[in-house]
Scaffold this active site. Structure first.
Site, PDB file in Angstrom:
ATOM      1  N   GLY A  25       0.816  -1.216   0.000  1.00  0.00           N
ATOM      2  CA  GLY A  25       0.000   0.000   0.000  1.00  0.00           C
ATOM      3  C   GLY A  25       0.849   1.264   0.000  1.00  0.00           C
ATOM      4  O   GLY A  25       0.536   2.229  -0.697  1.00  0.00           O
TER       5      GLY A  25
ATOM      6  N   ASN B  93      -8.484   3.347   8.311  1.00  0.00           N
ATOM      7  CA  ASN B  93      -7.883   2.189   8.981  1.00  0.00           C
ATOM      8  C   ASN B  93      -8.115   2.175  10.487  1.00  0.00           C
ATOM      9  O   ASN B  93      -8.063   1.131  11.115  1.00  0.00           O
ATOM     10  CB  ASN B  93      -6.377   2.126   8.697  1.00  0.00           C
TER      11      ASN B  93
ATOM     12  N   GLN C 238      -7.741  -0.620   3.125  1.00  0.00           N
ATOM     13  CA  GLN C 238      -8.630  -1.257   4.109  1.00  0.00           C
ATOM     14  C   GLN C 238      -9.951  -1.708   3.485  1.00  0.00           C
ATOM     15  O   GLN C 238     -10.642  -2.555   4.043  1.00  0.00           O
ATOM     16  CB  GLN C 238      -8.933  -0.291   5.266  1.00  0.00           C
TER      17      GLN C 238
ATOM     18  N   SER D 280      -3.405  -3.521  -0.878  1.00  0.00           N
ATOM     19  CA  SER D 280      -2.273  -4.195  -0.235  1.00  0.00           C
ATOM     20  C   SER D 280      -2.614  -5.645   0.086  1.00  0.00           C
ATOM     21  O   SER D 280      -3.726  -5.930   0.554  1.00  0.00           O
ATOM     22  CB  SER D 280      -1.923  -3.439   1.051  1.00  0.00           C
TER      23      SER D 280
ATOM     24  N   HIS E  85      -1.312  -7.845   2.412  1.00  0.00           N
ATOM     25  CA  HIS E  85      -1.324  -8.409   3.771  1.00  0.00           C
ATOM     26  C   HIS E  85      -2.576  -8.067   4.575  1.00  0.00           C
ATOM     27  O   HIS E  85      -2.747  -8.563   5.685  1.00  0.00           O
ATOM     28  CB  HIS E  85      -0.034  -8.063   4.528  1.00  0.00           C
TER      29      HIS E  85
ATOM     30  N   THR F 283      13.037  -7.262 -10.716  1.00  0.00           N
ATOM     31  CA  THR F 283      12.528  -8.607 -10.966  1.00  0.00           C
ATOM     32  C   THR F 283      11.297  -8.857 -10.110  1.00  0.00           C
ATOM     33  O   THR F 283      11.277  -8.532  -8.925  1.00  0.00           O
ATOM     34  CB  THR F 283      13.626  -9.657 -10.672  1.00  0.00           C
TER      35      THR F 283
ATOM     36  N   CYS G 141       0.462   1.969  13.020  1.00  0.00           N
ATOM     37  CA  CYS G 141       1.573   2.889  12.802  1.00  0.00           C
ATOM     38  C   CYS G 141       1.703   3.895  13.927  1.00  0.00           C
ATOM     39  O   CYS G 141       2.771   4.407  14.188  1.00  0.00           O
ATOM     40  CB  CYS G 141       1.380   3.629  11.495  1.00  0.00           C
TER      41      CYS G 141
HETATM   42  N1  PLP Z   1      -3.078   2.789   3.649  1.00  0.00           N
HETATM   43  C1  PLP Z   1      -3.877   2.337   4.637  1.00  0.00           C
HETATM   44  C2  PLP Z   1      -5.261   2.881   4.786  1.00  0.00           C
HETATM   45  C3  PLP Z   1      -3.416   1.353   5.519  1.00  0.00           C
HETATM   46  O1  PLP Z   1      -4.194   0.909   6.489  1.00  0.00           O
HETATM   47  C4  PLP Z   1      -2.093   0.854   5.343  1.00  0.00           C
HETATM   48  C5  PLP Z   1      -1.525  -0.130   6.294  1.00  0.00           C
HETATM   49  O2  PLP Z   1      -1.856  -0.155   7.459  1.00  0.00           O
HETATM   50  C6  PLP Z   1      -1.319   1.354   4.282  1.00  0.00           C
HETATM   51  C7  PLP Z   1      -1.844   2.323   3.461  1.00  0.00           C
HETATM   52  C8  PLP Z   1       0.073   0.854   4.031  1.00  0.00           C
HETATM   53  O3  PLP Z   1       0.031  -0.408   3.408  1.00  0.00           O
HETATM   54  P1  PLP Z   1       1.317  -1.379   3.454  1.00  0.00           P
HETATM   55  O4  PLP Z   1       1.438  -1.854   4.860  1.00  0.00           O
HETATM   56  O5  PLP Z   1       0.963  -2.476   2.488  1.00  0.00           O
HETATM   57  O6  PLP Z   1       2.463  -0.571   2.988  1.00  0.00           O
END
Ligand code: PLP
Length: 379
Positions: free
Chosen positions: A71, A151, A179, A199, A201, A237, A325
């Site tokens: 992301g 998020n 999200q 993203s 994960h 790659t 974060c």
């Molecule tokens: N944007 C949002 C709304 C997110 O919740 C997150 C991750 O928590 C990201 C971006 C970042 O994604 P990534 O962890 O794949 O870099």
């Protein structure tokens, strides 16, 4: 001790089907997709099938999907890739105050490089005002970047209305749907979205893989220079197993979307109603009407959030105080500040985000322990 995982907005477990689909590409089909012999061609074909599955989840063409490392990279590529290329047209971006740091810090870098950014306010539910957006547009506005869903508090933005405004005014519309993808029905054509970040994960694929959708009529500058991978837009790659994992996670998400939404909503509403009926002095943050199915975010008055998390951890419960974060810091998050949550509540905020592995019994275990911990803390 059995671990009960309620932090699916931070990351998710890799799904078994996803892992199984990726597995052969580590030690059997490990060819470079650029190689011309059979093993390379097999890898290339698998990557293209994965691209098709990512595209299907959001209803775009497979050639409009660019794989990235996640992301954060998708967000960086969208914002810098457009602003750097279109600087002769204008230098103004509109975003919101509650974006993820992947957007906010990218905007900060752009501001340091002479660009102008408007950060829209949100209401107490964490939703922007469309009139406000309209009034912020100037002849210099090149890009609007508003997240699909938040998020921390799960609020969903009026994406279709934003898409229509942007489209009418000839402004590019990017949305961070990290999200939202796999948790909401997303049709980029219907919603008039020009660029979208997702993203792996967050939806049962591994960490370190993601994608950026870019409408075929939009040009952007690549961030990473090198070889010709990803149509010259993302050199290096290919992360073949990661791409295959993301494709499979998107295929599963699409196939099970309705059931997933139904189940997550049920668990969330069950949890919120239990907390509401057993504890006083709480605030439910975010909109209940426009909310991610698996997101809950509750503040407990005069409770220390980090202590609450530690006590839950002792019981085998994984949850979050805010966004992954921003955890570790004692300051209320920028999202809770933006919705105007008083500090006596903000400090005691608990984000519980549900996933496919959670059961009602898990929720009962969480609720029992949470009530006990909060009541004891008040004594
Ligand atoms: N944007 C949002 C709304 C997110 O919740 C997150 C991750 O928590 C990201 C971006 C970042 O994604 P990534 O962890 O794949 O870099």
């Amino acid at each position: 001790m059995k671990i009960r995982y309620f932090d699916n907005a931070a990351t998710t477990k890799v799904k078994k089907e996803v892992f199984n689909k990726m597995f052969p590409y580590f030690m059997q089909e490990y060819g470079n997709p650029s190689s011309l012999y059979k093993m390379g061609r097999t890898a290339k074909a698998a990557v293209e099938e994965a691209r098709r599955n990512v595209a299907k989840l959001i209803n775009c063409d497979k050639n409009e999907i660019y794989f990235t490392s996640g992301g954060t990279e998708s967000d960086n590529t969208a914002l810098k890739g457009i602003m750097y290329l279109e600087k002769h047209k204008g230098k103004h971006i509109i975003t919101s105050k509650i974006e993820h740091p992947a957007i906010l810090n990218t905007c900060k870098t752009l501001e340091e490089n002479g660009y102008k950014v408007t950060y829209l306010n949100v209401n107490k539910d964490g939703i922007i005002d469309i009139e406000d957006l309209n009034n912020s547009i100037t002849k210099d506005t090149v890009l609007i970047s508003i997240m699909f869903a938040n998020n921390e508090i799960g609020s969903i933005q009026p994406i279709q209305a934003i898409g229509e405004i942007a489209n009418k005014k000839g402004i590019i519309f990017h949305t961070d749907a990290v999200q939202a993808c796999g948790n909401l029905n997303i049709d980029v054509k219907k919603l008039k979205i020009d660029m979208l970040s997702l993203s792996g994960h967050k939806i049962g694929a591994p960490k370190g893989i993601g994608a950026l959708y870019v409408n075929k009529n939009i040009k952007f500058k690549n961030l990473i220079d090198g070889g010709h991978q990803e149509k010259d837009k993302r050199a290096g790659t290919e992360n073949v197993p990661g791409m295959i994992g993301l494709g499979e996670a998107c295929r599963i998400a699409k196939d099970h979307l309705e059931t997933h939404i139904y189940q997550m909503t049920e668990l969330r509403d069950y949890y919120i109603s239990k907390i509401k009926s057993n504890l006083s002095d709480i605030k439910i943050n975010g909109s209940m009407e426009h909310r991610l199915p698996g997101n809950s975010n509750i503040s407990f008055k005069n409770i220390n959030g980090n202590e609450l998390l530690a006590k839950l951890d002792e019981k085998g419960i994984c949850a979050s105080a805010g966004s992954a974060c921003s955890s570790g810091s004692n300051l209320p998050s920028h999202v809770l500040t933006a919705i105007g949550l008083p500090s006596e509540y903000a400090d005691g905020t608990l984000r519980v985000t549900f996933g496919d592995d959670n059961t009602k019994e898990d929720v009962d275990y969480l609720v029992t322990n949470l009530i006990e911990i909060v009541e004891n803390a008040k004594k």
